[in-house]
Design a protein around this motif. Structure first.
Motif, PDB file in Angstrom:
ATOM      1  N   LEU A   1      22.247  20.014 -15.251  1.00 30.77           N
ATOM      2  CA  LEU A   1      22.949  20.049 -13.963  1.00 30.77           C
ATOM      3  C   LEU A   1      24.128  19.082 -14.042  1.00 30.77           C
ATOM      4  CD1 LEU A   1      19.896  19.744 -11.565  1.00 30.77           C
ATOM      5  CD2 LEU A   1      20.997  21.829 -12.368  1.00 30.77           C
ATOM      6  N   TYR A   2      25.313  19.563 -13.705  1.00 29.76           N
ATOM      7  CA  TYR A   2      26.506  18.728 -13.642  1.00 29.76           C
ATOM      8  C   TYR A   2      26.906  18.634 -12.175  1.00 29.76           C
ATOM      9  CZ  TYR A   2      26.804  19.254 -18.680  1.00 29.76           C
ATOM     10  OH  TYR A   2      26.525  19.220 -20.022  1.00 29.76           O
ATOM     11  N   LEU A   3      26.997  17.407 -11.670  1.00 31.94           N
ATOM     12  CA  LEU A   3      27.288  17.210 -10.255  1.00 31.94           C
ATOM     13  C   LEU A   3      28.425  16.213 -10.069  1.00 31.94           C
ATOM     14  CD1 LEU A   3      23.809  16.844 -10.598  1.00 31.94           C
ATOM     15  CD2 LEU A   3      24.173  17.824  -8.364  1.00 31.94           C
ATOM     16  N   ALA A   4      29.218  16.440  -9.036  1.00 36.96           N
ATOM     17  CA  ALA A   4      30.230  15.480  -8.603  1.00 36.96           C
ATOM     18  C   ALA A   4      29.719  14.873  -7.303  1.00 36.96           C
ATOM     19  CB  ALA A   4      31.568  16.174  -8.387  1.00 36.96           C
ATOM     20  N   VAL A   5      29.522  13.559  -7.307  1.00 43.25           N
ATOM     21  CA  VAL A   5      28.902  12.905  -6.157  1.00 43.25           C
ATOM     22  C   VAL A   5      29.692  11.666  -5.740  1.00 43.25           C
ATOM     23  CG1 VAL A   5      26.597  13.689  -6.836  1.00 43.25           C
ATOM     24  CG2 VAL A   5      27.373  11.450  -7.571  1.00 43.25           C
ATOM     25  N   THR A   6      29.484  11.262  -4.495  1.00 44.92           N
ATOM     26  CA  THR A   6      29.958   9.964  -4.009  1.00 44.92           C
ATOM     27  C   THR A   6      28.800   9.304  -3.265  1.00 44.92           C
ATOM     28  OG1 THR A   6      30.843  10.993  -2.015  1.00 44.92           O
ATOM     29  CG2 THR A   6      32.398  10.602  -3.797  1.00 44.92           C
ATOM     30  N   ARG A   7      28.888   7.998  -3.143  1.00 48.55           N
ATOM     31  CA  ARG A   7      27.830   7.250  -2.470  1.00 48.55           C
ATOM     32  C   ARG A   7      27.775   7.579  -0.989  1.00 48.55           C
ATOM     33  NH1 ARG A   7      25.637   3.034  -5.181  1.00 48.55           N
ATOM     34  NH2 ARG A   7      26.732   2.315  -7.006  1.00 48.55           N
ATOM     35  N   ARG A   8      26.569   7.610  -0.474  1.00 53.59           N
ATOM     36  CA  ARG A   8      26.399   7.698   0.977  1.00 53.59           C
ATOM     37  C   ARG A   8      26.539   6.285   1.537  1.00 53.59           C
ATOM     38  NH1 ARG A   8      24.668  12.133   3.319  1.00 53.59           N
ATOM     39  NH2 ARG A   8      23.726  13.779   2.096  1.00 53.59           N
ATOM     40  N   PRO A   9      26.887   6.148   2.798  1.00 52.17           N
ATOM     41  CA  PRO A   9      26.916   4.801   3.400  1.00 52.17           C
ATOM     42  C   PRO A   9      25.529   4.162   3.292  1.00 52.17           C
ATOM     43  CG  PRO A   9      27.939   6.407   4.855  1.00 52.17           C
ATOM     44  CD  PRO A   9      27.328   7.164   3.712  1.00 52.17           C
ATOM     45  N   THR A  10      25.486   2.864   3.172  1.00 49.08           N
ATOM     46  CA  THR A  10      24.209   2.171   2.963  1.00 49.08           C
ATOM     47  C   THR A  10      23.262   2.303   4.150  1.00 49.08           C
ATOM     48  OG1 THR A  10      25.220   0.130   3.703  1.00 49.08           O
ATOM     49  CG2 THR A  10      25.120   0.500   1.332  1.00 49.08           C
ATOM     50  N   ASN A  11      23.782   2.581   5.338  1.00 48.88           N
ATOM     51  CA  ASN A  11      22.905   2.705   6.501  1.00 48.88           C
ATOM     52  C   ASN A  11      22.412   4.131   6.699  1.00 48.88           C
ATOM     53  OD1 ASN A  11      25.266   3.837   7.281  1.00 48.88           O
ATOM     54  ND2 ASN A  11      25.457   2.706   9.201  1.00 48.88           N
ATOM     55  N   ALA A  12      22.778   5.069   5.828  1.00 43.47           N
ATOM     56  CA  ALA A  12      22.321   6.461   5.952  1.00 43.47           C
ATOM     57  C   ALA A  12      20.874   6.579   5.513  1.00 43.47           C
ATOM     58  CB  ALA A  12      23.194   7.383   5.117  1.00 43.47           C
ATOM     59  N   LYS A  13      20.150   7.506   6.121  1.00 42.03           N
ATOM     60  CA  LYS A  13      18.749   7.717   5.730  1.00 42.03           C
ATOM     61  C   LYS A  13      18.587   9.062   5.096  1.00 42.03           C
ATOM     62  CE  LYS A  13      16.882   4.592   8.965  1.00 42.03           C
ATOM     63  NZ  LYS A  13      15.722   4.032   9.428  1.00 42.03           N
TER      64      LYS A  13
ATOM     65  N   LEU B   1      18.812  14.286  -4.973  1.00 42.25           N
ATOM     66  CA  LEU B   1      20.178  13.782  -5.126  1.00 42.25           C
ATOM     67  C   LEU B   1      20.966  13.920  -3.824  1.00 42.25           C
ATOM     68  CD1 LEU B   1      21.067  15.070  -8.689  1.00 42.25           C
ATOM     69  CD2 LEU B   1      20.922  12.697  -7.964  1.00 42.25           C
ATOM     70  N   CYS B   2      20.756  15.012  -3.107  1.00 47.02           N
ATOM     71  CA  CYS B   2      21.463  15.208  -1.835  1.00 47.02           C
ATOM     72  C   CYS B   2      21.047  14.179  -0.793  1.00 47.02           C
ATOM     73  CB  CYS B   2      21.225  16.620  -1.304  1.00 47.02           C
ATOM     74  SG  CYS B   2      22.107  17.890  -2.219  1.00 47.02           S
ATOM     75  N   ARG B   3      19.814  13.709  -0.867  1.00 44.21           N
ATOM     76  CA  ARG B   3      19.357  12.680   0.069  1.00 44.21           C
ATOM     77  C   ARG B   3      20.041  11.353  -0.215  1.00 44.21           C
ATOM     78  NH1 ARG B   3      14.319  14.839   0.288  1.00 44.21           N
ATOM     79  NH2 ARG B   3      13.591  13.727  -1.543  1.00 44.21           N
ATOM     80  N   LEU B   4      20.313  11.066  -1.484  1.00 48.17           N
ATOM     81  CA  LEU B   4      20.851   9.771  -1.871  1.00 48.17           C
ATOM     82  C   LEU B   4      22.376   9.751  -1.986  1.00 48.17           C
ATOM     83  CD1 LEU B   4      18.243   9.032  -4.657  1.00 48.17           C
ATOM     84  CD2 LEU B   4      18.295   8.063  -2.364  1.00 48.17           C
ATOM     85  N   TRP B   5      22.985  10.895  -2.264  1.00 49.55           N
ATOM     86  CA  TRP B   5      24.415  10.980  -2.547  1.00 49.55           C
ATOM     87  C   TRP B   5      25.022  12.141  -1.775  1.00 49.55           C
ATOM     88  CZ3 TRP B   5      26.385   7.437  -6.078  1.00 49.55           C
ATOM     89  CH2 TRP B   5      25.457   6.779  -6.857  1.00 49.55           C
ATOM     90  N   HIS B   6      26.330  12.083  -1.545  1.00 52.17           N
ATOM     91  CA  HIS B   6      27.075  13.262  -1.076  1.00 52.17           C
ATOM     92  C   HIS B   6      27.384  14.075  -2.324  1.00 52.17           C
ATOM     93  CE1 HIS B   6      27.734  12.248   3.094  1.00 52.17           C
ATOM     94  NE2 HIS B   6      28.149  11.042   2.771  1.00 52.17           N
ATOM     95  N   VAL B   7      26.847  15.272  -2.417  1.00 52.32           N
ATOM     96  CA  VAL B   7      27.099  16.138  -3.578  1.00 52.32           C
ATOM     97  C   VAL B   7      28.255  17.066  -3.209  1.00 52.32           C
ATOM     98  CG1 VAL B   7      26.135  17.879  -5.119  1.00 52.32           C
ATOM     99  CG2 VAL B   7      24.700  15.990  -4.329  1.00 52.32           C
ATOM    100  N   HIS B   8      29.351  16.971  -3.963  1.00 52.80           N
ATOM    101  CA  HIS B   8      30.552  17.745  -3.670  1.00 52.80           C
ATOM    102  C   HIS B   8      30.616  19.024  -4.486  1.00 52.80           C
ATOM    103  CE1 HIS B   8      32.221  14.471  -1.270  1.00 52.80           C
ATOM    104  NE2 HIS B   8      31.709  13.675  -2.184  1.00 52.80           N
TER     105      HIS B   8
END
Length: 54
Positions: free
Chosen positions: A42-54, A20-27
């Motif tokens: 697991l309960y997580l608050a996430v936001t999208r990573r930029p599309t160009n992030a690897k 999940l950390c690879r795909l999303w910013h986990v706050h």
């Protein structure tokens, strides 16, 4: 911000969080036992990573 709930086996928690950390910013993340002692919620608050992030 997106709220996500994941139910997984207790042994898979580190791998699920790492993926999940690879795909999303986990706050924020909290882990709770499930009724089945071999699983975790697991309960997580996430936001999208930029599309160009690897």
């Amino acid at each position: 911000m997106i709220q996500v709930r994941v139910i997984c086996d207790v042994n898979d928690v580190p791998f699920v969080v790492a993926d999940l950390c690879r795909l999303w910013h986990v706050h924020a993340a909290k882990e709770y036992p499930a009724k089945d002692s071999g699983q975790r919620h697991l309960y997580l608050a996430v936001t999208r990573r930029p599309t160009n992030a690897k």
